[in-house]
Design an enzyme around this catalytic site. Structure first.
Site, mmCIF file in Angstrom:
data_model
loop_
_atom_site.group_PDB
_atom_site.id
_atom_site.type_symbol
_atom_site.label_atom_id
_atom_site.label_comp_id
_atom_site.label_asym_id
_atom_site.label_seq_id
_atom_site.Cartn_x
_atom_site.Cartn_y
_atom_site.Cartn_z
ATOM 1 N N HIS A 1 -9.986 -4.854 10.328
ATOM 2 C CA HIS A 1 -10.586 -4.642 9.008
ATOM 3 C C HIS A 1 -11.857 -3.790 9.060
ATOM 4 O O HIS A 1 -12.595 -3.744 8.094
ATOM 5 C CB HIS A 1 -10.939 -5.990 8.358
ATOM 6 C CG HIS A 1 -9.750 -6.743 7.853
ATOM 7 N ND1 HIS A 1 -8.670 -7.053 8.638
ATOM 8 C CD2 HIS A 1 -9.484 -7.247 6.615
ATOM 9 C CE1 HIS A 1 -7.786 -7.734 7.926
ATOM 10 N NE2 HIS A 1 -8.246 -7.864 6.684
ATOM 11 N N GLU B 1 0.812 -1.224 0.000
ATOM 12 C CA GLU B 1 0.000 0.000 0.000
ATOM 13 C C GLU B 1 0.844 1.273 0.000
ATOM 14 O O GLU B 1 0.549 2.219 -0.729
ATOM 15 C CB GLU B 1 -0.955 0.015 1.208
ATOM 16 C CG GLU B 1 -2.174 -0.898 1.077
ATOM 17 C CD GLU B 1 -1.877 -2.361 1.392
ATOM 18 O OE1 GLU B 1 -0.725 -2.662 1.792
ATOM 19 O OE2 GLU B 1 -2.773 -3.204 1.230
#
Ligand SMILES: Cc1ncc(C[n+]2csc(CCOP(=O)(O)OP(=O)(O)O)c2C)c(N)n1
Ligand SMILES: [Mg+2]
Lengths: 324, 358
Positions: free
Chosen positions: A129, A60
């Site tokens: 998450h 990322e």
């Protein structure tokens, strides 16, 4: 009017903007050949090819930073995060580089990127998450944050986000991807910074963003049907820039406000709005501004309990009845 | 110094044989300008009371910026860390705009909004000036990506320190740069210290730092930074690779900084001994070495060198004058250059509230 899913609305927005502007490209994990972890980018690689839709490694910080660098030379990357929760791995790139480069260069550089992906709890994937970082990111001047609640809004806002010349972070919701709304065939744009009154009312303002808007709409039905309370639901749509006027107009009309927010309460979006309402509409209020947020602990896994951790219709109704 | 003068190989490299007398002198001029700028900035930091924050001096490392950047073509781009005044000047930024930035003045390259670590000149292909260690490394890859995407023949030279190589984002960038074959060149300026931590105490490696690139299937090379000819010869190979094959390279250039990590580095004489600094100043100073070389080649005279130095010093002094007499930014300027759309007064910039001051 045709009815399509929130997912398809986003997909259409991406396809239209890819077709419209050569400089737009999509990068992220599994966005191309796999068609997207949540299928938001389905078919785009097949249609636009390797140059415009690129699968990245699981990296990322590197691919967000790559997007920022590429935007400085005039490209318009749309960067998918499989989950916004993974933004924390790339936080430096997002906040320091995307968010500050214009300022630190005295306006000599700008950064027209979009970062998009789901930012929600409620799917049993545990605390790592289930983050909702809109409040954290909107805390950085220089960036923009939007949270569409419907397919119609998702499409119109996404197209504006891609055309915007500042970094725009689009927070979607996996629980909404499969939901269906009316979306016209004709092209339209929804400007950033314009809230939407999703249901008019006179007794109380429920002010929300993202999926909390839908929870609020359900609460409004119950309030009307069972308690004779006529609630107005204001959908912020855009967190930064923020449409303060629409919020204030609603509060001046109803004199009551309950803020509904899937953020955790501390320093959340609703905390900002509560502060703003008391400052600018104090004399219009007949009761304290109350909030319904996610319960203040990391997101619990246990599916049954997780549903209770997010704002529920029942908690909203209860809060409203406290002041009405 | 003597051993260096004996090695003729890099002087004979094609890219160096092409150098005209004027270009060779210009390399010296650029190094002198950087040295004079930094020393003047240091003095101003200590005496003017108008500078704040950090000031990471490039002194001792001049041959790295000047040697590498002398090779840049029209579409080659540069991005660096925070010890980057040398890169900025070598990319053609004026001493005035740089000094004024240090003074926090409106005439600074970043209007006084960036400071010492954040000089920018996109019009000269210079993309900063970045304060977060290794934060610039994926941006450099992004610049290279954009060049390739747009079908332009160019590359990006991305500078970082020997301490920065241990940041994950740099390793991640090497992987992606190699995987996607991007025309980026990572240049590790190995000055042997990251703040007060020596290379030995911060990095595990075999052979050298650049050799880690092997693991990513990348070309790499190691350069003796005190020799401009070597810097140019090896960097040119990397640039050619980027231009012609769109392949990245990692270069590690050995160099040395004479001053503390920043101006306030109380321990600068504790983590390394003064004799070490003395040794570098005396035997490995890139300016001295280049001057000797040019004298030996007969392309310059002692008095010409003196004139160049005087001119560089005069330019730095004039830059201080410029900075001192420049206006400060207005308080209202705090809110410009945050959002493009707001600055440009576009419909998007006029919709919704962007700032939350009251
Ligand atoms: C992410 C981050 N961590 C720490 C720092 C503080 N810091 C600034 S420079 C530096 C040392 C870096 O050394 P090196 O990469 O060798 O570059 P040099 O200073 O030698 O040019 C440190 C620890 C920082 N700016 N950013
Ligand atoms: Mg170092």
């Amino acid at each position: 009017m045709p009815k399509i899913t929130y997912r398809k609305a986003l997909n259409d927005a991406l396809a239209e903007e890819l077709a419209r502007d050569e400089n737009v490209f999509i990068i992220g994990e599994e966005v191309a050949q796999y068609n997207g972890a949540y299928k938001v980018t389905e078919g785009l690689w097949a249609r636009f090819g390797d140059k415009r839709v690129l699968d990245t490694p699981i990296t990322e910080a590197a691919f967000v930073g790559l997007g920022v660098g590429a935007s400085m030379l005039g490209l318009r990357p749309v960067i998918e995060l499989m989950f916004w929760s993974f933004a924390y791995v790339a936080y430096d790139q997002i906040v320091n580089n995307a968010g500050c480069i214009r300022y630190m260069s005295g306006g000599r550089i700008h950064c027209p990127i979009v970062i998009r992906g789901p930012a929600n709890g409620g799917t049993g994937v545990g605390a790592t998450h289930s983050h909702t970082p809109e409040s954290i990111l909107a805390n950085s001047p220089g960036v923009k944050v939007i949270c569409p609640a419907t397919a119609y809004d998702a499409k119109g806002l996404m197209k504006s986000a891609i055309r915007d010349n500042d970094p725009v972070f689009v927070m979607e919701n996996t629980l909404l991807y499969g939901e269906i709304w009316e979306v016209p065939d004709e092209e339209y744009l929804i400007p950033l910074g314009v809230a939407d009154v999703k249901c008019e009312g006179v007794d109380i303002s429920l002010i929300a963003h993202g999926r909390a808007v839908l929870t609020s709409l359900k609460a409004a039905e119950i309030l009307a049907g069972e308690h004779g309370i006529n609630a107005e639901v204001v959908d912020l749509r855009s967190i930064r820039p923020l449409d303060e006027e629409t919020i204030l107009q609603s509060v001046r009309k109803t004199h009551h406000a309950v803020l509904v927010d899937e953020n955790k309460p501390f320093c959340s979006v609703s905390a900002q709005i509560a502060s703003m309402i008391q400052e600018k509409a104090f004399d219009d209020l007949d009761a304290p501004v109350l909030r319904v947020c996610s319960l203040d602990a990391p997101a619990i896994y246990s599916p049954a309990l997780e549903k209770l951790q997010l704002p529920t219709v029942e908690r909203i109704v209860e809060k409203v009845l406290e002041i009405l | 110094m003597e051993t260096l003068l004996k090695t003729k190989t890099f002087a004979d490299a094609e890219i160096n044989r092409q150098l005209t007398t004027e270009e060779k002198i210009d390399l010296l001029r650029q190094m002198l300008r950087i040295r004079r700028f930094e020393l003047t900035a240091l003095k101003q930091y200590q005496t003017s009371g108008q500078m704040g924050g950090f000031l990471h001096l490039y002194t001792g490392q001049e041959s790295v910026a000047v040697g590498t950047l002398s090779l840049c073509g029209d579409d080659d781009h540069v991005i660096a860390g925070y010890r980057s005044h040398g890169n900025a000047l070598a990319m053609g930024m004026s001493m005035n705009e740089c000094m004024a930035e240090l003074f926090g003045k409106a005439t600074g390259c970043s209007k006084g909004k960036g400071g010492s670590m954040h000089f920018f000149a996109p019009d000269k292909n210079y993309w900063g000036g970045h304060g977060i260690v290794a934060g610039q490394t994926p941006l450099g890859m992004g610049l290279a990506f954009a060049l390739k995407y747009q079908g332009r023949k160019g590359c990006c030279l991305c500078f970082l320190g020997d301490g920065a190589v241990n940041q994950g984002v740099y390793q991640a960038s090497l992987n992606l740069a190699s995987l996607w074959s991007l025309p980026v060149i990572y240049i590790i300026e190995n000055n042997q210290y990251s703040m007060g931590t020596s290379l030995e105490r911060s990095s595990a490696f075999k052979n050298c730092l650049a050799a880690r690139a092997e693991g990513y299937n990348l070309e790499w090379d190691r350069i003796n930074g005190e020799d401009i000819y070597e810097v140019r010869a090896k960097t040119w190979t990397a640039i050619q690779r980027a231009h012609n094959e769109s392949r990245p390279t990692v270069l590690e250039i050995n160099t040395y900084r004479y001053y503390g990590h920043s101006v306030s580095d109380a321990n600068t004489k504790k983590y390394r001994n003064p004799e070490e600094i003395e040794k570098y100043r005396k035997f490995h100073d890139p300016l001295q070495l280049w001057q000797s070389r040019l004298l030996a080649e007969g392309v310059i005279t002692e008095s010409q060198i003196g004139e160049l130095d005087v001119a560089a010093q005069a330019e730095a002094v004039a830059a201080v004058q410029f900075a001192e007499t420049s206006p400060l930014p207005e308080p209202a300027d705090i809110f410009s250059d945050v959002y493009y759309e707001v600055d440009e007064q576009t419909p998007a910039g006029r919709t919704g509230k962007h700032f939350f001051n009251e």
